[in-house]
Design a protein around this motif. Structure first.
Motif, PDB file in Angstrom:
ATOM      1  N   THR A   9      19.074  39.319  66.037  1.00 15.03           N
ATOM      2  CA  THR A   9      19.397  38.532  64.842  1.00 15.03           C
ATOM      3  C   THR A   9      20.636  37.645  65.061  1.00 15.03           C
ATOM      4  OG1 THR A   9      20.696  40.307  63.798  1.00 15.03           O
ATOM      5  CG2 THR A   9      18.346  40.247  63.300  1.00 15.03           C
ATOM      6  N   GLY A  10      21.623  38.153  65.798  1.00 19.90           N
ATOM      7  CA  GLY A  10      22.812  37.329  66.088  1.00 19.90           C
ATOM      8  C   GLY A  10      22.437  36.145  66.975  1.00 19.90           C
ATOM      9  N   GLY A  11      21.563  36.394  67.938  1.00 21.42           N
ATOM     10  CA  GLY A  11      21.092  35.333  68.832  1.00 21.42           C
ATOM     11  C   GLY A  11      20.341  34.260  68.059  1.00 21.42           C
ATOM     12  N   MET A  12      19.541  34.664  67.068  1.00 17.28           N
ATOM     13  CA  MET A  12      18.799  33.684  66.258  1.00 17.28           C
ATOM     14  C   MET A  12      19.770  32.757  65.529  1.00 17.28           C
ATOM     15  SD  MET A  12      15.633  35.716  64.525  1.00 17.28           S
ATOM     16  CE  MET A  12      14.361  36.471  65.552  1.00 17.28           C
ATOM     17  N   ILE A  13      20.856  33.341  65.012  1.00 20.43           N
ATOM     18  CA  ILE A  13      21.842  32.538  64.269  1.00 20.43           C
ATOM     19  C   ILE A  13      22.474  31.495  65.199  1.00 20.43           C
ATOM     20  CG2 ILE A  13      24.127  32.662  63.153  1.00 20.43           C
ATOM     21  CD1 ILE A  13      23.150  35.298  61.865  1.00 20.43           C
ATOM     22  N   ARG A  14      22.884  31.938  66.385  1.00 24.49           N
ATOM     23  CA  ARG A  14      23.526  30.997  67.324  1.00 24.49           C
ATOM     24  C   ARG A  14      22.523  29.946  67.792  1.00 24.49           C
ATOM     25  NH1 ARG A  14      26.005  35.873  68.405  1.00 24.49           N
ATOM     26  NH2 ARG A  14      24.452  36.503  69.928  1.00 24.49           N
ATOM     27  N   PHE A  15      21.296  30.382  68.091  1.00 26.90           N
ATOM     28  CA  PHE A  15      20.295  29.457  68.604  1.00 26.90           C
ATOM     29  C   PHE A  15      19.932  28.389  67.559  1.00 26.90           C
ATOM     30  CE2 PHE A  15      15.807  28.263  69.126  1.00 26.90           C
ATOM     31  CZ  PHE A  15      15.863  27.690  70.384  1.00 26.90           C
ATOM     32  N   ALA A  16      19.679  28.825  66.325  1.00 33.52           N
ATOM     33  CA  ALA A  16      19.282  27.865  65.282  1.00 33.52           C
ATOM     34  C   ALA A  16      20.404  26.855  65.022  1.00 33.52           C
ATOM     35  CB  ALA A  16      18.918  28.601  63.997  1.00 33.52           C
ATOM     36  N   GLY A  17      21.657  27.304  65.155  1.00 35.36           N
ATOM     37  CA  GLY A  17      22.798  26.412  64.918  1.00 35.36           C
ATOM     38  C   GLY A  17      22.935  25.356  65.995  1.00 35.36           C
ATOM     39  N   SER A  18      22.590  25.719  67.231  1.00 23.55           N
ATOM     40  CA  SER A  18      22.825  24.763  68.322  1.00 23.55           C
ATOM     41  C   SER A  18      21.571  23.965  68.689  1.00 23.55           C
ATOM     42  CB  SER A  18      23.347  25.507  69.558  1.00 23.55           C
ATOM     43  OG  SER A  18      22.368  26.443  69.972  1.00 23.55           O
TER      44      SER A  18
END
Ligand code: 13P
Ligand code: SF4
Length: 303
Positions: A215-224
């Protein structure tokens, strides 16, 4: 009491008692809205021991609050609904793990944090979906590895690290509600959308995805990412979390029924009651806490 008044009461009580509210990314929207810190299971474990507050209201499931209590033994960790468990964590017992270790003597035991403190106490290194690859890579190539309880996370990480793992047969019932046909249909309806799924999904879903992330990876990925639309293959709470963080982007659930009933047991009423009574406290008996702490700390040191 209306939601708005409950939220005000929670904010007032929190100040009075000197408490902090941590919430997992899958929590219901009203809980996400009143949380001081939101995060994935790795972020929340780390935060529990580093925050200055002595009282932690943990909005998530039992193994997460238990991990916080193990890492911060002098703090009061409160889970507003003590029956909020994780069926995957309950799929392996300490007795099961001991029997597996007897079958593979000399193997290193890696357990997903979605496991009980008793299981962690028999574990060499814990992992989350955010650091599973690094944790496996930290084990010398000539050592066998026992991995549990999630067979899908384990099989995915085994493929990435090219290691053979002795896998336990556990799984997350919520992530099994996501089905390939639904993803294909959503892809047709939203050409150009990026499909991101959690590694707890089964390989049929993983094969449909563009990327697998915690879930943390999804947040970073969607942001970048340059993409504007994402199909989100994980628990539904994540869609609210992502939509609030990135209002200019569109997040579509891969399945409206991917709901973790245990995550949804936490309500504003229960949080307010916990702040009033400072109960129910999650306590881990001394020897189990000691033994499981080293497995969790080894994980946090790795990444
Ligand atoms: P994350 O570690 O990605 O937050 O996931 C925890 C979990 O329980 C997934 O179902
Ligand atoms: Fe457990 Fe699945 Fe719920 Fe995560 S979503 S807490 S793995 S049941």
């Amino acid at each position: 009491m209306p939601e708005i008044e409950l939220a005000q009461r929670i904010r007032r009580l929190k100040k009075e008692k000197g408490a902090v509210i941590l919430a997992h990314n899958y929590q219901p929207p009203p809980i996400q809205d009143i949380a001081d810190h939101l995060g994935d299971s790795l972020d929340l474990s780390r935060l529990a021991s580093t925050l200055p507050e002595e009282i932690i209201i943990f909005c998530g499931v039992h193994f997460m609050a238990e991990t916080a209590a193990i890492l911060a033994p002098d703090k009061r960790v409160i889970l507003p609904e003590p029956s909020a468990g994780c069926p995957m964590a309950d799929m392996i017992t300490a007795g099961d793990l001991r029997a597996m270790q007897l079958r593979h003597p000399g193997a290193v035991t890696i357990m997903y944090v979605n496991s009980t403190a008793e299981v962690k106490a028999l574990t060499d290194i814990c992992c989350t979906s955010a650091n599973v690859v690094k944790v496996i890579e930290s084990v010398p190539a000539d050592r066998e590895i026992i991995f549990g309880p999630d067979r899908y996370l384990g099989a995915w990480a085994a493929g990435l690290t090219k290691r053979e793992l002795h896998l336990w047969n556990g799984y997350c019932p919520t992530h099994q509600r996501i089905v390939p046909d639904e993803i294909r249909k959503l892809r047709r309806e939203h050409p150009g959308a990026v499909v991101m799924v959690h590694p707890e999904v089964n390989p049929l879903i993983a094969a449909e995805a563009d990327i697998l992330l915690g879930t943390g990876g999804m947040i970073r990925f969607a942001g970048s990412s340059d993409a504007g639309t994402f199909i989100v293959g994980t628990e539904l709470g994540m869609v609210y979390r992502l939509s609030k963080l990135y209002p200019g982007k569109r997040f579509i659930p891969a399945s409206e029924s991917a709901i973790c009933p245990n995550m949804k047991k936490i309500t504003l009423e229960k949080v307010a009651r916990s702040l009033e009574t400072l109960e129910p406290v999650i306590r881990v008996p001394g020897p189990v806490a000691e033994a499981s702490r080293s497995a969790i700390l080894r994980m946090t040191q790795i990444g």
